[in-house]
Design an enzyme around this catalytic site. Structure first.
Site, PDB file in Angstrom:
ATOM      1  N   HIS A 376       0.795  -1.229   0.000  1.00  0.00           N
ATOM      2  CA  HIS A 376       0.000   0.000   0.000  1.00  0.00           C
ATOM      3  C   HIS A 376       0.829   1.281   0.000  1.00  0.00           C
ATOM      4  O   HIS A 376       0.266   2.367   0.123  1.00  0.00           O
ATOM      5  CB  HIS A 376      -0.922   0.066   1.222  1.00  0.00           C
ATOM      6  CG  HIS A 376      -1.961  -0.999   1.268  1.00  0.00           C
ATOM      7  ND1 HIS A 376      -3.227  -0.831   0.764  1.00  0.00           N
ATOM      8  CD2 HIS A 376      -1.919  -2.257   1.761  1.00  0.00           C
ATOM      9  CE1 HIS A 376      -3.931  -1.939   0.961  1.00  0.00           C
ATOM     10  NE2 HIS A 376      -3.154  -2.824   1.568  1.00  0.00           N
ATOM     11  N   LYS A 567      -9.058  13.283   4.817  1.00  0.00           N
ATOM     12  CA  LYS A 567      -8.098  12.176   4.784  1.00  0.00           C
ATOM     13  C   LYS A 567      -7.133  12.378   5.941  1.00  0.00           C
ATOM     14  O   LYS A 567      -7.138  13.438   6.576  1.00  0.00           O
ATOM     15  CB  LYS A 567      -7.336  12.144   3.455  1.00  0.00           C
ATOM     16  CG  LYS A 567      -6.740  13.502   3.056  1.00  0.00           C
ATOM     17  CD  LYS A 567      -6.112  13.493   1.668  1.00  0.00           C
ATOM     18  CE  LYS A 567      -7.094  13.628   0.541  1.00  0.00           C
ATOM     19  NZ  LYS A 567      -7.202  12.436  -0.283  1.00  0.00           N
ATOM     20  N   ARG A 568      -6.312  11.374   6.237  1.00  0.00           N
ATOM     21  CA  ARG A 568      -5.309  11.574   7.273  1.00  0.00           C
ATOM     22  C   ARG A 568      -4.428  12.777   6.925  1.00  0.00           C
ATOM     23  O   ARG A 568      -4.231  13.109   5.755  1.00  0.00           O
ATOM     24  CB  ARG A 568      -4.435  10.309   7.421  1.00  0.00           C
ATOM     25  CG  ARG A 568      -5.123   9.203   8.209  1.00  0.00           C
ATOM     26  CD  ARG A 568      -5.499   9.640   9.613  1.00  0.00           C
ATOM     27  NE  ARG A 568      -4.351   9.682  10.481  1.00  0.00           N
ATOM     28  CZ  ARG A 568      -4.029   8.735  11.358  1.00  0.00           C
ATOM     29  NH1 ARG A 568      -4.786   7.671  11.509  1.00  0.00           N
ATOM     30  NH2 ARG A 568      -2.962   8.855  12.125  1.00  0.00           N
ATOM     31  N   LYS A 573       0.146  14.309   1.416  1.00  0.00           N
ATOM     32  CA  LYS A 573      -1.224  14.582   0.965  1.00  0.00           C
ATOM     33  C   LYS A 573      -1.461  16.092   0.761  1.00  0.00           C
ATOM     34  O   LYS A 573      -2.441  16.500   0.169  1.00  0.00           O
ATOM     35  CB  LYS A 573      -2.230  14.019   1.959  1.00  0.00           C
ATOM     36  CG  LYS A 573      -2.165  12.480   2.077  1.00  0.00           C
ATOM     37  CD  LYS A 573      -3.171  11.960   3.088  1.00  0.00           C
ATOM     38  CE  LYS A 573      -3.036  10.482   3.390  1.00  0.00           C
ATOM     39  NZ  LYS A 573      -3.610   9.603   2.341  1.00  0.00           N
ATOM     40  N   THR A 675      -8.927   6.326  -1.920  1.00  0.00           N
ATOM     41  CA  THR A 675     -10.253   5.738  -2.109  1.00  0.00           C
ATOM     42  C   THR A 675     -11.327   6.802  -1.846  1.00  0.00           C
ATOM     43  O   THR A 675     -12.424   6.710  -2.392  1.00  0.00           O
ATOM     44  CB  THR A 675     -10.476   4.533  -1.167  1.00  0.00           C
ATOM     45  OG1 THR A 675     -10.044   4.895   0.143  1.00  0.00           O
ATOM     46  CG2 THR A 675      -9.705   3.320  -1.638  1.00  0.00           C
ATOM     47  N   LYS A 679     -15.120   7.856  -3.651  1.00  0.00           N
ATOM     48  CA  LYS A 679     -16.383   8.102  -2.934  1.00  0.00           C
ATOM     49  C   LYS A 679     -16.949   9.472  -3.293  1.00  0.00           C
ATOM     50  O   LYS A 679     -18.161   9.629  -3.518  1.00  0.00           O
ATOM     51  CB  LYS A 679     -16.154   8.039  -1.413  1.00  0.00           C
ATOM     52  CG  LYS A 679     -15.719   6.667  -0.914  1.00  0.00           C
ATOM     53  CD  LYS A 679     -15.141   6.703   0.518  1.00  0.00           C
ATOM     54  CE  LYS A 679     -14.384   5.401   0.797  1.00  0.00           C
ATOM     55  NZ  LYS A 679     -13.522   5.483   2.000  1.00  0.00           N
TER      56      LYS A 679
HETATM   57  C1  F58 Z   1      -3.322   3.662   2.185  1.00  0.00           C
HETATM   58  N1  F58 Z   1      -2.392   3.302   3.225  1.00  0.00           N
HETATM   59  C2  F58 Z   1      -2.666   4.416   1.043  1.00  0.00           C
HETATM   60  N2  F58 Z   1      -1.859   2.948   5.427  1.00  0.00           N
HETATM   61  O1  F58 Z   1      -1.969   5.542   1.541  1.00  0.00           O
HETATM   62  C3  F58 Z   1      -3.775   4.851   0.079  1.00  0.00           C
HETATM   63  O2  F58 Z   1      -3.220   5.489  -1.033  1.00  0.00           O
HETATM   64  C4  F58 Z   1      -4.565   3.625  -0.365  1.00  0.00           C
HETATM   65  O3  F58 Z   1      -5.677   4.001  -1.097  1.00  0.00           O
HETATM   66  C5  F58 Z   1      -5.037   2.826   0.833  1.00  0.00           C
HETATM   67  O4  F58 Z   1      -3.943   2.503   1.683  1.00  0.00           O
HETATM   68  C6  F58 Z   1      -5.709   1.528   0.442  1.00  0.00           C
HETATM   69  O5  F58 Z   1      -4.889   0.818  -0.441  1.00  0.00           O
HETATM   70  C7  F58 Z   1      -2.763   3.379   4.521  1.00  0.00           C
HETATM   71  O6  F58 Z   1      -3.882   3.756   4.845  1.00  0.00           O
HETATM   72  C8  F58 Z   1      -2.010   2.970   6.769  1.00  0.00           C
HETATM   73  O7  F58 Z   1      -2.891   3.596   7.301  1.00  0.00           O
HETATM   74  C9  F58 Z   1      -1.042   2.132   7.585  1.00  0.00           C
HETATM   75  C10 F58 Z   1      -1.443   2.084   9.048  1.00  0.00           C
HETATM   76  C11 F58 Z   1      -0.482   1.241   9.848  1.00  0.00           C
HETATM   77  C12 F58 Z   1       0.946   1.642   9.692  1.00  0.00           C
HETATM   78  C13 F58 Z   1       1.344   1.758   8.247  1.00  0.00           C
HETATM   79  C14 F58 Z   1       0.374   2.601   7.408  1.00  0.00           C
END
Ligand code: F58
Length: 834
Positions: A376, A567-568, A573, A675, A679
């Site tokens: 990811h 988003k986070r 970002k 994602t 949405k």
């Molecule tokens: C996200 N990763 C990607 N990681 O940033 C985003 O582009 C993608 O759409 C999504 O995954 C789904 O594939 C992400 O959300 C985390 O939150 C992890 C949490 C735990 C530690 C490492 C990152």
């Protein structure tokens, strides 16, 4: 009963939607009242919203559990191959509305409650979010299990039953404060405790080498601690209400017999200590959205849920196949959601070698045909690495096995690149150095039969930049599955007005076949339809305006453009790019009160990792700038800035239907997919975005004329990096950029506290602007002028918005799951018997 299994999940989709269980309103009403009386010990006159919510859940759960039982029976009788989705995170949100819609009993339940004098929408607000995830990765897992059940695919989600999910965010004086999330304090009516399936998990200790009768070396791990894993099952209801799969989440507990001796010997406190230690494992979700470097508890969490889940799978497999392991990898596929559960690879090897006493090659053939891994992220700081020392302490046998996997893998590397030491160093699962590290990404690639990225461009970069040598060694192992979202939650349930309009226009089977939305394109130029579509958007904006007022006290005008970035919070970002542009608009308005722009409300929702200083500074900056602008009469209502606290799934469900503009502005090459972009577009928001992640595929679907693309491409970012990027070039040569950055250092936005926002300026100049914010500023600002012009042309905007909804068919998570089935899992659908 007759069993029907269809050969492919496609067959299921091409048939029209099954009639969902049609429950009579009277039956629902009676069930709710019965639960009010018999489960909750209250009555219609005394019950508050919380009691009504619980009674309604219990009434719904009766239907759910009946289908769950039938599903499990069908899967057992058909001895189906199943996917096991291993994920440290499942960001489920609330379940009531989703379950009601998927069971096809939303309207009846709403009417039943109305007759009881209760409002369904109000009682749904009583449900706490299940926030067992950080962001996109966790929400993707939730969308995927929804689609798996909808497509009648045999699947189990496996994860951790965190006592506290992601922290609740409060904003005090502009700053983020983290408060514990206690989602289960008053019980979770959806989950079922399964003490009959408890597992015991060893930790710590040492490994003894023994010689067996046949002269073979035998390894025996003597653990120093055993903890119990107690499973909680959350039913996952497929759309149409036929298949109900489970999400099984493990809670850690002290193993009872273990410390009684200490207890009896008077060591009550020592015994308590061990309890506390064991129970700490599933206490809290790590709130970092990168990796938690070197945190022992995090590795233990990962091992704990992976080991519990594997034991659970093996128990089920043995029930059907006894000790014959030959069919294991044809019955079981395990998808690793990022490297977090990668420790499952050496754990399965340990079981096959030390318990089943298989030889290495047989064990490896089984294991490496069982696992597949989803990547990811390309961000180097987010790739997991664990100190070998820590591994040795917590999982000594697993470290030995990893060394052996690596040794054999290095022999393969030697065959492809003879004598190439540098190549071995690069590909090794073990990073050499003063502190040896285990590279979980490399372990995952070596130990899996497929590896996928999450959008076309991301998968291409995984091949080209992250794992090029692995791609050379094993052509075809690396592949792509573009992410998706469930249209049940993200359109049907969260935007009922638009859903009803779509039903009226094109029929009601789009939630199962999202490509049907394409038919809306026929009405994109239709004045009446445009009016209806935009009227619904307006009403959704009115509703959000009320929510904004309630949450922040800020008045916003629903006639303004609602421009949303949710988003986070992360530098890549680029919420700060959005903020700099807002400051530019403010400055232009101050310089020229007649500056021509349609009124705009910029809406943010974002949590920052508690230890991510600059991310928190950016939240503070957004809030300070917001306060200044929102209270400045001179902007004449043309500009408002809102930071909505505690962004989470249930808040997203209110924001997304009301958005006009979707901000997807990451530095090209950094956002794996995204994602939220899908949405928002599905709900008729227009994207302003870079050519990054799934934005590229969204642009392909909607067409360049229906999206606002700006900024440097991946190749241009690369080139800029190579020639040497100097943010001062932009600061020195663009007067607007200079003025804005200098503004941050004054006390204009932080009265009496000059310099309170200086860290932002500093990171963009002396800090080198690692995410190229200044390089993209001009192009971003120009794209926003196009947004403004497009919005002023109401007919054009309505058409563009309709076409966005119409063209999102590709991004249903049903399509993603079908891609996984075809490219990786090779599953067959299994219809549930009546
Ligand atoms: C996200 N990763 C990607 N990681 O940033 C985003 O582009 C993608 O759409 C999504 O995954 C789904 O594939 C992400 O959300 C985390 O939150 C992890 C949490 C735990 C530690 C490492 C990152």
């Amino acid at each position: 009963t007759s069993k029907t299994t269809t050969k492919t999940p496609k067959a299921r989709l091409s048939t029209p939607i099954d009639k969902s269980i049609k429950l009579d309103k009277k039956i629902i009403k009676d069930a709710i009242v019965r639960h009010l009386h018999c489960s909750l010990g209250t009555d219609e006159n005394k019950a508050n919203n919380h009691a009504w919510w619980k009674a309604t859940c219990a009434a719904v759960q009766e239907q759910v559990l009946e289908q769950l039982r039938k599903t499990q029976k069908s899967h057992y009788l058909n001895d189906t191959r199943a996917v096991h989705y291993f994920s440290a995170e499942f960001l489920m949100g609330r379940l009531m509305s989703n379950n009601l819609h998927n069971l096809g009993m939303f309207e009846q339940t709403q009417q039943a409650l109305t007759e009881l004098g209760v409002n369904l929408t109000d009682i749904m607000e009583e449900e706490p979010d299940m926030a067992l995830g950080n962001g996109g990765l966790g929400r993707l897992a939730a969308c995927f299990i929804d689609s798996l059940a909808t497509l009648d695919l045999p699947a189990v989600g496996y994860g951790l039953h965190y006592e506290h999910g992601l922290f609740r965010q409060e904003i005090k004086n502009g700053e983020q404060i983290e408060r514990p999330d206690s989602w289960r304090d008053y019980g979770n009516p959806w989950e079922i405790c399964r003490p009959e399936s408890i597992q015991e998990i060893p930790l710590y200790g040492y490994v003894e080498t023994k010689y067996g009768d046949n002269g073979r070396i035998k390894k025996e791990w003597h653990p120093g601690l055993i903890v119990k894993g107690l499973p909680w099952d959350i039913p996952v209801v497929g759309y149409g209400g036929k298949t109900v799969n489970v999400l099984r989440l493990w809670q850690s507990q002290a193993s009872d017999y273990f410390n009684w001796d200490v207890f009896n010997a008077g060591g009550y406190l020592d015994a308590q200590k061990e309890n506390v230690q064991a129970e700490t494992i599933s206490k809290v979700l790590y709130p970092n959205d990168e990796t938690e470097a070197g945190k022992e508890l995090r590795l233990i969490q990962q091992y704990f849920f992976s080991a519990c889940s594997l034991k659970d799978i093996i128990r089920r497999y043995k029930r059907a196949h006894g000790d014959n392991w030959s069919r294991f990898s044809s019955q079981v596929v395990i998808q690793l959601n990022d490297t977090h559960p990668a420790i499952a690879i050496p754990e399965l090897m340990r079981i096959l070698l030390d318990r089943a006493e298989l030889d290495w090659d047989t064990a490896w053939a089984i294991s490496s045909n069982t696992f597949a891994y989803t990547n990811h992220t390309l961000l180097p700081e987010a790739l997991e690495k664990w100190p070998a020392r820590m591994f040795e302490k917590i999982l000594p046998r697993h470290l030995e096995i990893i060394y052996e996997i690596n040794h054999r893998f290095m022999l393969e590397v030697e065959k492809v690149w003879p004598g190439n030491v540098a190549m071995k160093q690069k590909l090794s699962i073990i990073e050499e150095g003063s502190d040896k590290m285990v590279r979980m990404g490399n372990l995952s690639v070596v130990g899996s039969f497929k590896v996928n990225g999450v959008a076309e461009i991301h998968s291409a970069l995984v091949k080209k930049n992250l794992f090029p040598e692995f791609d050379h060694m094993w052509p075809g192992k690396l592949t792509n599955v573009t992410n998706g979202i469930t249209p049940r939650r993200w359109l049907k349930a969260c935007n009922p007005k638009l859903s009803n309009l779509i039903d009226d226009k094109i029929g009601s089977d789009w939630p199962l076949d999202l490509n049907k939305l394409q038919e809306l394109a026929n009405y994109a130029d239709n004045a009446k339809f445009q009016k209806q579509f935009m009227q619904i958007k307006f009403e959704n904006k009115q509703a959000l305006a009320i929510e904004i007022k309630a949450l922040t006290g800020i008045d916003v005008d629903p006639k303004a453009i609602f421009d949303v970035q949710i988003k986070r919070l992360h530098e890549y970002k680029r919420q700060h790019l959005n903020l700099l542009h807002i400051m530019a608009l403010y400055r232009r308005l101050l310089a020229n009160p007649n500056y021509d722009m349609h009124p705009r409300v910029f809406i943010f929702g974002a949590k920052a990792a508690p230890g991510y200083k600059l991310a928190k500074d950016i939240i503070y900056a957004i809030n300070q700038v917001a306060t200044r602008i929102n209270n400045d009469k001179r902007v004449n209502g043309k500009l408002k800035v809102v930071f909505l606290p505690n962004y989470r799934v249930s808040l997203a469900e209110k924001i997304i239907p009301a958005a006009d503009v979707s901000e997807q502005i990451s530095t090209a090459g950094k956002e794996a997919s995204g994602t939220g972009n899908m949405k928002l577009s599905l709900n008729g928001a227009l994207t302003i975005g870079t050519l990054d992640g799934a934005n590229i595929e969204i642009a392909e679907e909607v067409g360049d004329e229906n999206i606002f693309i700006f900024g440097l491409t991946v190749d241009e970012i690369d080139a800029l990096h190579k020639t040497g990027y100097n943010p001062f070039d932009y600061y020195d040569n663009n007067r607007e950029i200079k003025a804005i950055l200098d503004w941050l250092e004054t006390d204009y936005f932080t009265p009496g506290k000059p310099g309170a926002l200086a860290s932002l300026k500093h990171s963009l100049l002396e800090g080198g602007d690692p995410y190229k914010v200044l390089a993209d500023f001009e192009s971003y600002s120009a794209a926003h002028e196009k947004v403004d012009a497009a919005y002023k042309d109401t007919t054009r905007w309505a058409k563009m918005a309709i076409l966005n909804s119409a063209k999102m068919g590709k991004f249903t998570s049903d399509r993603s799951i079908k891609d996984y089935v075809e490219r990786i899992w090779k599953l067959e659908a299994c219809k549930v018997d009546e």
